[in-house]
Design a protein around this motif. Structure first.
Motif, PDB file in Angstrom:
ATOM      1  N   UNK A 263       0.663  -1.264  -0.099  1.00 42.71           N
ATOM      2  CA  UNK A 263       0.142   0.079   0.091  1.00 42.71           C
ATOM      3  C   UNK A 263       0.878   1.300   0.071  1.00 42.71           C
ATOM      4  N   UNK A 264       2.004   1.201   0.762  1.00 42.25           N
ATOM      5  CA  UNK A 264       2.887   2.610   0.590  1.00 42.25           C
ATOM      6  C   UNK A 264       3.579   2.566  -0.506  1.00 42.25           C
ATOM      7  N   UNK A 265       3.914   1.558  -1.164  1.00 44.06           N
ATOM      8  CA  UNK A 265       4.817   1.533  -2.406  1.00 44.06           C
ATOM      9  C   UNK A 265       3.960   1.808  -3.681  1.00 44.06           C
ATOM     10  N   UNK A 266       2.724   1.549  -3.528  1.00 45.29           N
ATOM     11  CA  UNK A 266       1.946   1.543  -4.782  1.00 45.29           C
ATOM     12  C   UNK A 266       1.676   3.073  -5.351  1.00 45.29           C
ATOM     13  N   UNK A 267       1.482   3.120  -6.593  1.00 38.22           N
ATOM     14  CA  UNK A 267       0.903   4.440  -7.154  1.00 38.22           C
ATOM     15  C   UNK A 267      -0.537   4.328  -6.971  1.00 38.22           C
ATOM     16  N   UNK A 268      -1.334   5.369  -6.570  1.00 39.00           N
ATOM     17  CA  UNK A 268      -2.717   5.239  -6.530  1.00 39.00           C
ATOM     18  C   UNK A 268      -3.487   5.180  -7.844  1.00 39.00           C
ATOM     19  N   UNK A 269      -4.678   4.618  -7.992  1.00 37.61           N
ATOM     20  CA  UNK A 269      -5.360   4.347  -9.143  1.00 37.61           C
ATOM     21  C   UNK A 269      -6.674   4.852  -9.216  1.00 37.61           C
ATOM     22  N   UNK A 270      -6.768   5.177 -10.677  1.00 45.48           N
ATOM     23  CA  UNK A 270      -8.024   5.760 -11.104  1.00 45.48           C
ATOM     24  C   UNK A 270      -8.641   4.534 -12.168  1.00 45.48           C
ATOM     25  N   UNK A 271      -9.907   4.154 -11.953  1.00 45.63           N
ATOM     26  CA  UNK A 271     -10.580   3.111 -12.773  1.00 45.63           C
ATOM     27  C   UNK A 271     -11.265   3.623 -14.052  1.00 45.63           C
ATOM     28  N   UNK A 272     -11.177   2.838 -15.181  1.00 39.60           N
ATOM     29  CA  UNK A 272     -12.172   2.929 -16.166  1.00 39.60           C
ATOM     30  C   UNK A 272     -12.549   1.572 -16.626  1.00 39.60           C
ATOM     31  N   UNK A 273     -14.130   1.693 -17.198  1.00 38.67           N
ATOM     32  CA  UNK A 273     -14.493   0.263 -17.446  1.00 38.67           C
ATOM     33  C   UNK A 273     -13.758  -0.054 -18.820  1.00 38.67           C
ATOM     34  N   UNK A 274     -13.921  -1.483 -18.790  1.00 36.38           N
ATOM     35  CA  UNK A 274     -13.343  -2.005 -20.161  1.00 36.38           C
ATOM     36  C   UNK A 274     -14.474  -1.636 -21.287  1.00 36.38           C
ATOM     37  N   UNK A 348      -2.003  -4.496   2.572  1.00 37.47           N
ATOM     38  CA  UNK A 348      -1.123  -4.678   3.703  1.00 37.47           C
ATOM     39  C   UNK A 348      -0.097  -5.841   3.449  1.00 37.47           C
ATOM     40  N   UNK A 349      -0.034  -6.217   2.266  1.00 33.09           N
ATOM     41  CA  UNK A 349       0.936  -7.274   2.164  1.00 33.09           C
ATOM     42  C   UNK A 349       2.243  -6.706   2.271  1.00 33.09           C
ATOM     43  N   UNK A 350       2.991  -7.315   2.954  1.00 31.27           N
ATOM     44  CA  UNK A 350       4.348  -6.666   3.284  1.00 31.27           C
ATOM     45  C   UNK A 350       5.460  -7.717   3.310  1.00 31.27           C
ATOM     46  N   UNK A 378      -4.644   0.707  -6.199  1.00 28.82           N
ATOM     47  CA  UNK A 378      -3.370   1.253  -7.128  1.00 28.82           C
ATOM     48  C   UNK A 378      -2.695   0.160  -8.071  1.00 28.82           C
ATOM     49  N   UNK A 379      -1.542   0.728  -8.097  1.00 31.96           N
ATOM     50  CA  UNK A 379      -0.602  -0.193  -9.096  1.00 31.96           C
ATOM     51  C   UNK A 379       0.876  -0.227  -8.457  1.00 31.96           C
ATOM     52  N   UNK A 380       1.035  -1.500  -8.041  1.00 29.53           N
ATOM     53  CA  UNK A 380       2.600  -1.587  -7.868  1.00 29.53           C
ATOM     54  C   UNK A 380       3.471  -1.662  -8.793  1.00 29.53           C
ATOM     55  N   UNK A 381       4.435  -1.013  -8.812  1.00 28.32           N
ATOM     56  CA  UNK A 381       5.639  -0.939  -9.924  1.00 28.32           C
ATOM     57  C   UNK A 381       6.835  -1.819  -9.212  1.00 28.32           C
ATOM     58  N   UNK A 382       7.196  -3.084  -9.760  1.00 28.22           N
ATOM     59  CA  UNK A 382       8.390  -3.907  -9.295  1.00 28.22           C
ATOM     60  C   UNK A 382       9.415  -3.205  -9.271  1.00 28.22           C
ATOM     61  N   UNK A 383       9.932  -1.973 -10.240  1.00 23.55           N
ATOM     62  CA  UNK A 383      10.954  -1.104 -10.263  1.00 23.55           C
ATOM     63  C   UNK A 383      11.026  -0.348  -8.721  1.00 23.55           C
ATOM     64  N   UNK A 384       9.925   0.121  -8.366  1.00 20.93           N
ATOM     65  CA  UNK A 384      10.013   0.692  -7.096  1.00 20.93           C
ATOM     66  C   UNK A 384      10.294   0.077  -5.963  1.00 20.93           C
ATOM     67  N   UNK A 385       9.632  -1.483  -6.185  1.00 25.46           N
ATOM     68  CA  UNK A 385      10.117  -2.341  -4.945  1.00 25.46           C
ATOM     69  C   UNK A 385      11.514  -2.599  -4.897  1.00 25.46           C
ATOM     70  N   UNK A 386      12.184  -2.776  -6.260  1.00 26.51           N
ATOM     71  CA  UNK A 386      13.364  -3.209  -6.154  1.00 26.51           C
ATOM     72  C   UNK A 386      14.460  -1.947  -5.616  1.00 26.51           C
TER      73      UNK A 386
END
Length: 393
Positions: A263-274, A348-350, A378-386
């Motif tokens: 949650x702390x590393x993720x970019x917040x998300x806006x949603x759009x319908x398919x 909350x996954x950490x 949100x969207x989690x970018x693995x580059x941010x995690x790394x």
């Protein structure tokens, strides 16, 4: 001197020590490294004067007796490491190697110690094995009626095993006693990283103490320090200092990793319908800006299905490349990167749970959705995690 080398899972294929494989214990190869042969020569030379003093009639045979002592010591180290390996496997670890080295040996295993008791049992069994061997050799030595070569070897076996057992119980990493201390602090505080850091600092004290022992004790006795003893103590002290430093770094890294949260590393998300168009997605972003949502602060546009499940995330570069005239007819899925099925994480996954999930579920994708109660947050970018993981080293 022996150490154990635990690692967490999942882990890459272990890089084994180079040397001669002489067998297997607990499913792992027993490796005699090249450095051990150097140690064997040095120990043979060091033990030679003792043999010559007690059995001068042996002549050149004293070299053979001294080497037999080295082999006896090798056998004791092997039993020490075998004890580590067998208990580690019994506690659910995957033993990867038992290596005999210039410093004695080490047992490497993966699996991640789940409880303080696991670490305590794996660590303590090695020194206890040496102390039991020392007791057996000493009883046999006391029962010998005369001082001859076999009796001398019994005495040497008792003394060497007693030294190895006691020395390894010193409470500082990377020694077995350090892992025991780590487990005790872990039990008290509930945090393994705290135990690792504490045992690492004590290990540095032990390292300094080894060198001071070689320098100060002779001076207190009115004697001059023996150069070879000082040099050997300096080498052992340097090895212990380096191992203790690595333990402190690993403890701090583990502590920092445990603080990583999706949650702390993720970019917040806006949603759009398919099925929406690029124009509708950009309009949703504009509406969010107008309502005061700080979209510029890294928000990502996520394509969701009818049930709100995340399908893909818009590629900002691809969106920017769509000509304005084509935005009303270009569907969002044409400029989106699909999520890997099952890769979603909860805010909350950490810690290692988060890293293990990403390693096993992302399938190499860089972006994964963050979902809470069925809603994309949100969207989690693995580059941010790394970057965050590298920043903890």
């Amino acid at each position: 001197m022996t150490t154990s080398e635990p690692a967490s899972t999942p882990a890459p294929a272990p890089q084994r020590s180079k040397g001669i494989v002489i067998g297997r214990v607990a499913g792992a190869p027993v490796i005699v490294t090249r450095s051990w042969f150097l140690a064997a020569i040095v120990l043979t030379i060091l033990f030679l004067p003792t043999v010559q003093g007690l059995a001068p009639h042996l002549g050149a045979g004293a070299y053979l007796v001294a080497f037999v002592f080295v082999l006896l010591l090798f056998g004791s180290v092997f039993l020490h490491e075998a004890a580590h390996a067998l208990v580690a496997r019994a506690r659910g670890q995957n033993v990867t190697e038992l290596a005999i080295t210039i410093w004695g040996g080490h047992t490497a295993y993966t699996g991640g110690l789940g409880r303080p008791l696991d670490g305590f049992l794996v660590a303590v069994v090695g020194p206890l094995t040496n102390l039991a061997l020392a007791g057996g050799f000493w009883i046999a030595f006391q029962a010998s009626p005369v001082m001859n070569v076999p009796t001398l070897l019994l005495w040497a076996g008792a003394v060497s095993n007693a030294f190895v057992g006691v020395f390894n119980l010193l409470p500082g990493l990377p020694l077995d006693g350090g892992q025991i201390l780590e487990s005790l602090v872990w039990q008290v505080t509930g945090k393994r990283s705290t135990g690792t850091i504490a045992a690492g600092w004590v290990g540095r004290v032990v390292a300094v103490g080894v060198l001071l022992w070689a320098l100060v004790v002779p001076l207190l006795q009115g004697a001059t320090p023996v150069l070879t003893t000082v040099l050997w103590s300096a080498l052992i002290g340097a090895f212990l200092w380096a191992g203790a430093g690595a333990a402190i770094s690993n403890g701090r890294r583990r502590e920092a990793i445990s603080a990583l949260a999706a949650g702390r590393l993720a970019h917040p998300a806006l949603t759009v319908a398919y099925g929406s168009t690029v124009d509708e997605a950009l309009s949703a972003r504009a509406a969010a800006v107008a309502s005061g949502v700080p979209v510029a602060a890294g928000y990502r546009l996520v394509v969701v299905g009818q049930g709100g499940e995340p399908i893909a995330v818009l590629d900002d570069d691809a969106v920017a490349a769509v000509p304005p005239a084509a935005r009303q007819t270009t569907p969002v899925d044409a400029v989106a990167l699909p999520f890997v099925e099952g890769s979603a994480v909860q805010p909350a996954m950490s810690g290692t749970d988060l890293l293990n999930h990403l390693a096993t579920r992302s399938a190499g994708a860089r972006l994964v959705p963050v979902v809470e109660d069925g809603r994309v947050t949100g969207v989690l970018d693995l580059a941010d995690v790394a970057r965050a993981v590298r920043g903890t080293a």
